[in-house]
Design a protein around this motif. Structure first.
Motif, PDB file in Angstrom:
ATOM      1  N   LEU A  71      -0.060   4.317 123.118  1.00 54.51           N
ATOM      2  CA  LEU A  71      -1.476   3.973 123.222  1.00 54.51           C
ATOM      3  C   LEU A  71      -1.925   3.174 122.006  1.00 54.51           C
ATOM      4  CD1 LEU A  71      -4.354   6.184 124.503  1.00 54.51           C
ATOM      5  CD2 LEU A  71      -4.564   5.158 122.233  1.00 54.51           C
ATOM      6  N   ALA A  72      -2.697   2.124 122.261  1.00 57.16           N
ATOM      7  CA  ALA A  72      -3.294   1.323 121.186  1.00 57.16           C
ATOM      8  C   ALA A  72      -4.806   1.325 121.369  1.00 57.16           C
ATOM      9  CB  ALA A  72      -2.762  -0.102 121.221  1.00 57.16           C
ATOM     10  N   CYS A  73      -5.528   1.804 120.378  1.00 57.32           N
ATOM     11  CA  CYS A  73      -6.983   1.851 120.444  1.00 57.32           C
ATOM     12  C   CYS A  73      -7.550   0.679 119.641  1.00 57.32           C
ATOM     13  CB  CYS A  73      -7.511   3.170 119.890  1.00 57.32           C
ATOM     14  SG  CYS A  73      -9.304   3.374 120.074  1.00 57.32           S
ATOM     15  N   SER A  74      -8.335  -0.157 120.315  1.00 61.76           N
ATOM     16  CA  SER A  74      -8.840  -1.356 119.660  1.00 61.76           C
ATOM     17  C   SER A  74     -10.229  -1.712 120.190  1.00 61.76           C
ATOM     18  CB  SER A  74      -7.839  -2.502 119.855  1.00 61.76           C
ATOM     19  OG  SER A  74      -8.170  -3.610 119.055  1.00 61.76           O
ATOM     20  N   HIS A  75     -10.528  -3.001 120.224  1.00 58.78           N
ATOM     21  CA  HIS A  75     -11.875  -3.488 120.502  1.00 58.78           C
ATOM     22  C   HIS A  75     -11.881  -4.461 121.687  1.00 58.78           C
ATOM     23  CE1 HIS A  75     -13.014  -1.786 116.559  1.00 58.78           C
ATOM     24  NE2 HIS A  75     -11.775  -2.126 116.246  1.00 58.78           N
ATOM     25  N   GLY A  76     -13.076  -4.717 122.201  1.00 57.14           N
ATOM     26  CA  GLY A  76     -13.215  -5.475 123.433  1.00 57.14           C
ATOM     27  C   GLY A  76     -12.533  -6.825 123.452  1.00 57.14           C
ATOM     28  N   ASP A  77     -12.886  -7.707 122.524  1.00 57.49           N
ATOM     29  CA  ASP A  77     -12.305  -9.048 122.523  1.00 57.49           C
ATOM     30  C   ASP A  77     -10.815  -9.023 122.215  1.00 57.49           C
ATOM     31  OD1 ASP A  77     -14.569 -10.366 123.305  1.00 57.49           O
ATOM     32  OD2 ASP A  77     -15.125 -11.081 121.305  1.00 57.49           O
ATOM     33  N   VAL A  78     -10.402  -8.085 121.391  1.00 65.09           N
ATOM     34  CA  VAL A  78      -8.983  -7.957 121.066  1.00 65.09           C
ATOM     35  C   VAL A  78      -8.189  -7.614 122.327  1.00 65.09           C
ATOM     36  CG1 VAL A  78      -7.270  -6.640 119.769  1.00 65.09           C
ATOM     37  CG2 VAL A  78      -9.417  -7.314 118.673  1.00 65.09           C
ATOM     38  N   VAL A 132       2.172   0.064 127.385  1.00 70.06           N
ATOM     39  CA  VAL A 132       1.096   0.323 126.428  1.00 70.06           C
ATOM     40  C   VAL A 132      -0.218   0.576 127.162  1.00 70.06           C
ATOM     41  CG1 VAL A 132       0.619  -2.158 126.124  1.00 70.06           C
ATOM     42  CG2 VAL A 132      -0.158  -0.519 124.395  1.00 70.06           C
ATOM     43  N   ILE A 133      -0.908   1.605 126.721  1.00 72.30           N
ATOM     44  CA  ILE A 133      -2.265   1.896 127.177  1.00 72.30           C
ATOM     45  C   ILE A 133      -3.214   1.258 126.164  1.00 72.30           C
ATOM     46  CG2 ILE A 133      -3.972   3.704 127.617  1.00 72.30           C
ATOM     47  CD1 ILE A 133      -1.608   5.603 128.191  1.00 72.30           C
ATOM     48  N   LEU A 134      -3.951   0.256 126.595  1.00 78.24           N
ATOM     49  CA  LEU A 134      -4.921  -0.415 125.727  1.00 78.24           C
ATOM     50  C   LEU A 134      -6.278   0.260 125.909  1.00 78.24           C
ATOM     51  CD1 LEU A 134      -3.838  -4.058 126.615  1.00 78.24           C
ATOM     52  CD2 LEU A 134      -3.293  -2.838 124.494  1.00 78.24           C
ATOM     53  N   LEU A 135      -6.673   1.022 124.940  1.00 77.85           N
ATOM     54  CA  LEU A 135      -7.920   1.787 124.996  1.00 77.85           C
ATOM     55  C   LEU A 135      -8.980   1.132 124.127  1.00 77.85           C
ATOM     56  CD1 LEU A 135      -9.617   4.412 125.595  1.00 77.85           C
ATOM     57  CD2 LEU A 135      -8.494   5.388 123.560  1.00 77.85           C
TER      58      LEU A 135
END
Length: 233
Positions: free
Chosen positions: A150-157, A4-7
């Protein structure tokens, strides 16, 4: 299992504004954020992407829009990848929040932090890690163990997902840095995940594509680490 690419979404209008945007509706990308989103298409050239999953918030949708258009893909929205529900802290100035007693808890003992009117960081980690692992298992089953998504999310997540992958307690997750527009990569296996990249803001990402293994008759990728360190692809 898959990779997974965490973006993290690219730079938004709230980044640098001194406020905690949280789930405030309508927070868009800044001009620099749109530039970063366009650059992502080139950075990921040569990286086959089976699926894209995203937080439902606008800044994430805008971040992945150029990539989806270039690849002819549609994103799967998952509310479990949404930003932390900061509750009463949402929209507040950070300089004011630093004076709150809870601020020190967030910094030193985040697993105990529960935002007034919102959710706790431990609950956030539980739902985000569950989402990533469930999607990864599904995509591995559908596309094979060499699949990349790819999963696009947020900083703390993303920080909480990386902490889980690294075997770190949530109380140490503030040691991890995840900048806007950065890419972190986790390759899952049957017994452990491997953190391949973290907070990568550089160029070409084709190096994350693992070489195709020899005929394995359907066996999943090895969970063994390379003694002495990886020799690269």
């Amino acid at each position: 299992m898959a990779t997974v690419i965490l973006l993290r979404h690219t730079k938004s209008s709230a980044n640098g504004a001194g406020v905690l945007a949280g789930r405030t509706p309508g927070v868009e990308l800044a001009e620099r954020g749109h530039e970063q989103a366009l650059g992502l298409v080139e950075r990921l050239e040569g990286v086959p992407i089976a699926e894209v999953c995203s937080s439902p918030l606008l800044r994430c949708k805008q971040t992945i829009a150029p990539l989806l258009k270039a690849r002819g893909l549609r994103a799967r929205t998952d509310k479990r990848l949404a930003e932390v529900d900061y509750g009463d802290w949402t929209g507040a100035e950070l300089k004011k929040l630093t004076k709150e007693p809870l601020w020190r808890v967030v910094q030193a003992h985040p697993s105990a932090a529960v935002f007034p009117g919102g959710e706790g960081l431990a609950a956030m980690q539980a739902r985000s890690v569950a989402a990533i692992r469930e999607h990864d298992a599904r995509i591995s089953e559908q596309y094979g163990s060499e699949a990349i998504w790819l999963a696009c999310s947020h900083g703390d997540v993303i920080k909480s997902v990386l902490a889980d992958a690294l075997g770190m307690h949530l109380d140490s997750f503030q040691r991890i840095v995840v900048d806007p527009g950065s890419v972190s990569v986790v390759r899952f296996t049957e017994t452990r995940p491997f953190v391949v990249r973290s907070n990568d803001l550089g160029g070409d990402l084709s190096g994350i594509v693992a070489p195709k293994p020899a005929k394995s008759k359907g066996k999943r990728g090895s969970s063994d680490a390379v003694v002495g360190g990886s020799t690269g692809n």
